[in-house]
Scaffold this motif. Structure first.
Motif, mmCIF file in Angstrom:
data_model
loop_
_atom_site.group_PDB
_atom_site.id
_atom_site.type_symbol
_atom_site.label_atom_id
_atom_site.label_comp_id
_atom_site.label_asym_id
_atom_site.label_seq_id
_atom_site.Cartn_x
_atom_site.Cartn_y
_atom_site.Cartn_z
ATOM 1 N N ASN A 6 0.820 -1.212 0.000
ATOM 2 C CA ASN A 6 0.000 0.000 0.000
ATOM 3 C C ASN A 6 0.854 1.262 0.000
ATOM 4 O O ASN A 6 0.541 2.248 -0.670
ATOM 5 N N LEU A 7 1.934 1.238 0.791
ATOM 6 C CA LEU A 7 2.827 2.406 0.828
ATOM 7 C C LEU A 7 3.479 2.625 -0.541
ATOM 8 O O LEU A 7 3.580 3.765 -1.015
ATOM 9 N N ALA A 8 3.915 1.530 -1.172
ATOM 10 C CA ALA A 8 4.537 1.650 -2.504
ATOM 11 C C ALA A 8 3.561 2.265 -3.510
ATOM 12 O O ALA A 8 3.920 3.138 -4.301
ATOM 13 N N GLU A 9 2.301 1.843 -3.438
ATOM 14 C CA GLU A 9 1.299 2.371 -4.367
ATOM 15 C C GLU A 9 1.037 3.853 -4.129
ATOM 16 O O GLU A 9 0.896 4.637 -5.067
ATOM 17 N N ILE A 44 5.636 3.933 -6.600
ATOM 18 C CA ILE A 44 6.788 3.106 -6.968
ATOM 19 C C ILE A 44 6.381 1.641 -6.934
ATOM 20 O O ILE A 44 5.293 1.282 -6.456
ATOM 21 N N HIS A 45 7.279 0.771 -7.408
ATOM 22 C CA HIS A 45 7.031 -0.663 -7.352
ATOM 23 C C HIS A 45 7.364 -1.168 -5.949
ATOM 24 O O HIS A 45 8.260 -0.654 -5.276
ATOM 25 N N GLU A 46 6.640 -2.193 -5.530
ATOM 26 C CA GLU A 46 6.875 -2.763 -4.197
ATOM 27 C C GLU A 46 8.311 -3.251 -4.042
ATOM 28 O O GLU A 46 8.929 -3.146 -2.982
ATOM 29 N N ARG A 47 8.873 -3.790 -5.131
ATOM 30 C CA ARG A 47 10.243 -4.298 -5.076
ATOM 31 C C ARG A 47 11.231 -3.174 -4.772
ATOM 32 O O ARG A 47 12.199 -3.363 -4.047
ATOM 33 N N THR A 48 10.982 -1.988 -5.343
ATOM 34 C CA THR A 48 11.861 -0.843 -5.077
ATOM 35 C C THR A 48 11.816 -0.475 -3.600
ATOM 36 O O THR A 48 12.857 -0.178 -2.983
ATOM 37 N N LEU A 49 10.615 -0.456 -3.027
ATOM 38 C CA LEU A 49 10.479 -0.124 -1.602
ATOM 39 C C LEU A 49 11.222 -1.131 -0.743
ATOM 40 O O LEU A 49 11.866 -0.770 0.251
ATOM 41 N N ASN A 50 11.148 -2.418 -1.094
ATOM 42 C CA ASN A 50 11.874 -3.444 -0.354
ATOM 43 C C ASN A 50 13.387 -3.249 -0.467
ATOM 44 O O ASN A 50 14.135 -3.489 0.500
ATOM 45 N N ASP A 51 13.848 -2.809 -1.662
ATOM 46 C CA ASP A 51 15.283 -2.530 -1.825
ATOM 47 C C ASP A 51 15.715 -1.399 -0.904
ATOM 48 O O ASP A 51 16.811 -1.432 -0.334
ATOM 49 N N TRP A 52 14.865 -0.378 -0.776
ATOM 50 C CA TRP A 52 15.196 0.734 0.124
ATOM 51 C C TRP A 52 15.236 0.266 1.582
ATOM 52 O O TRP A 52 16.098 0.683 2.344
ATOM 53 N N ARG A 53 14.266 -0.624 1.930
ATOM 54 C CA ARG A 53 14.217 -1.104 3.311
ATOM 55 C C ARG A 53 15.470 -1.907 3.640
ATOM 56 O O ARG A 53 16.007 -1.821 4.744
#
Length: 338
Positions: free
Chosen positions: A34-37, A41-50
């Protein structure tokens, strides 16, 4: 997408970026997808940042803080895009210097390899690449129009003796504005190729330029000369001299460029008398003599004055000139009629 590549980047202390994102998720009480949306951005990008595999763009950090009504963290550093490249370049240069004793490789070896490549590939490149190919032109037959163009070239035209791939005709872009259009149309009609106009910065002159090796070689074969016309003492080619109609057309081109019509005025006993004069000027003796001979054969009573001028001074003969030979230059026609 292209805009995001060049955004400023945010640098967190080690492990702080992941902790910040987890805090925001807990505060917003939403899932990672939900945060990525919400921030686009794509969810995968958010996971890379995390996982802190990449730094975050500043604009996305600002979006997250706006969603959670939070301030930007105090422990971050904001860097311009590509700021890391300078350090990477320095490290690479130092490594190259240590290994090879120079930065950028061996210049002599590079030059040698380039020459080897050029020797093996240049012929095929020149043969196949369009930039090296001659443009085809229409080769006109001998005609009155071609003879007139020869007159124009013998008058205000030139061919460079160095390159021999361009002809130019220099005219006054104010007085000869209409005549320039005629010359451009003549070139296109003769060679099926458009010429360009280059205006001089500090004068009223304009150059009509036609860049074509084929056209220049064609004109040279028919009798034009490259280089300085005065030094070479140019003359009208024999193929023009052998045809009366070609002679008239050539003289028309010569007079339209290197000729003029004016009125010579005298005051006699308080009364002003003005007489028309039609004069062609050249520093080439053979050309002067040829023009004089053609006008004489046409019974126009020319005179040679000051070794460079061929003039018609009789009003009736000037009228006969415009009837028999005429002019393609509106400037001369207007002066004659006025």
């Amino acid at each position: 997408m292209a805009e995001r590549i060049y955004q400023k980047r945010v640098i967190f202390p080690e492990n702080a970026q992941g902790e910040f994102l987890i805090q925001q998720i807990n505060k917003l009480k939403i899932s990672w997808p939900n945060l990525a949306e919400k921030i686009g951005i794509h969810e995968r990008t958010l996971n890379d940042w995390r996982r802190e595999e990449y730094s975050m763009p500043l604009d996305h950090l600002e979006k997250i803080c706006k969603l959670s009504n939070s301030k930007l963290p105090n422990n971050i550093t904001i860097k311009d895009p590509f700021s890391h490249l300078k350090d990477a370049g320095i490290r690479g240069g130092l490594a190259s210097l240590k290994k090879y004793g120079r930065v950028g490789g061996d210049p002599e070896y590079q030059k040698k390899r380039w020459h080897e490549w050029w020797e093996s590939n240049s012929k095929s490149i020149i043969k196949s690449h369009p930039i090296f190919q001659r443009h085809l032109i229409r080769k006109p037959t001998r005609s009155k129009l071609l003879a007139e163009f020869f007159g124009i070239m013998l008058g205000d035209g030139s061919i460079s003796s160095a390159s021999k791939n361009q002809l130019r005709i220099t005219l006054n872009h104010q007085d000869d504005k209409e005549y320039i259009s005629f010359v451009l149309a003549t070139l296109e009609k003769l060679f099926r190729k458009k010429a360009s106009i280059i205006k001089h910065k500090n004068s009223l002159a304009s150059d009509i330029c036609l860049s074509s090796t084929n056209a220049v070689e064609f004109l040279l074969r028919l009798g034009l000369k490259s280089g300085n016309k005065v030094k070479q003492q140019v003359d009208i080619p024999n193929w023009i001299k052998s045809n009366v109609e070609f002679q008239k057309a050539c003289v028309r081109g010569l007079m339209d460029t290197d000729g003029c019509i004016f009125y010579e005025c005298h005051n006699i006993k308080g009364k002003k008398y003005c007489y028309p004069r039609l004069t062609f000027v050249t520093a080439s003796v053979p050309l002067r003599n040829s023009v004089f001979s053609i006008l004489t054969d046409l019974k126009l009573d020319p005179k040679i004055e000051n070794t460079r001028h061929v003039s018609i001074e009789n009003k009736e003969k000037i009228a006969e000139y415009f009837k028999v030979i005429g002019s393609s230059n509106p400037k001369h026609l207007k002066r004659y009629k006025n």
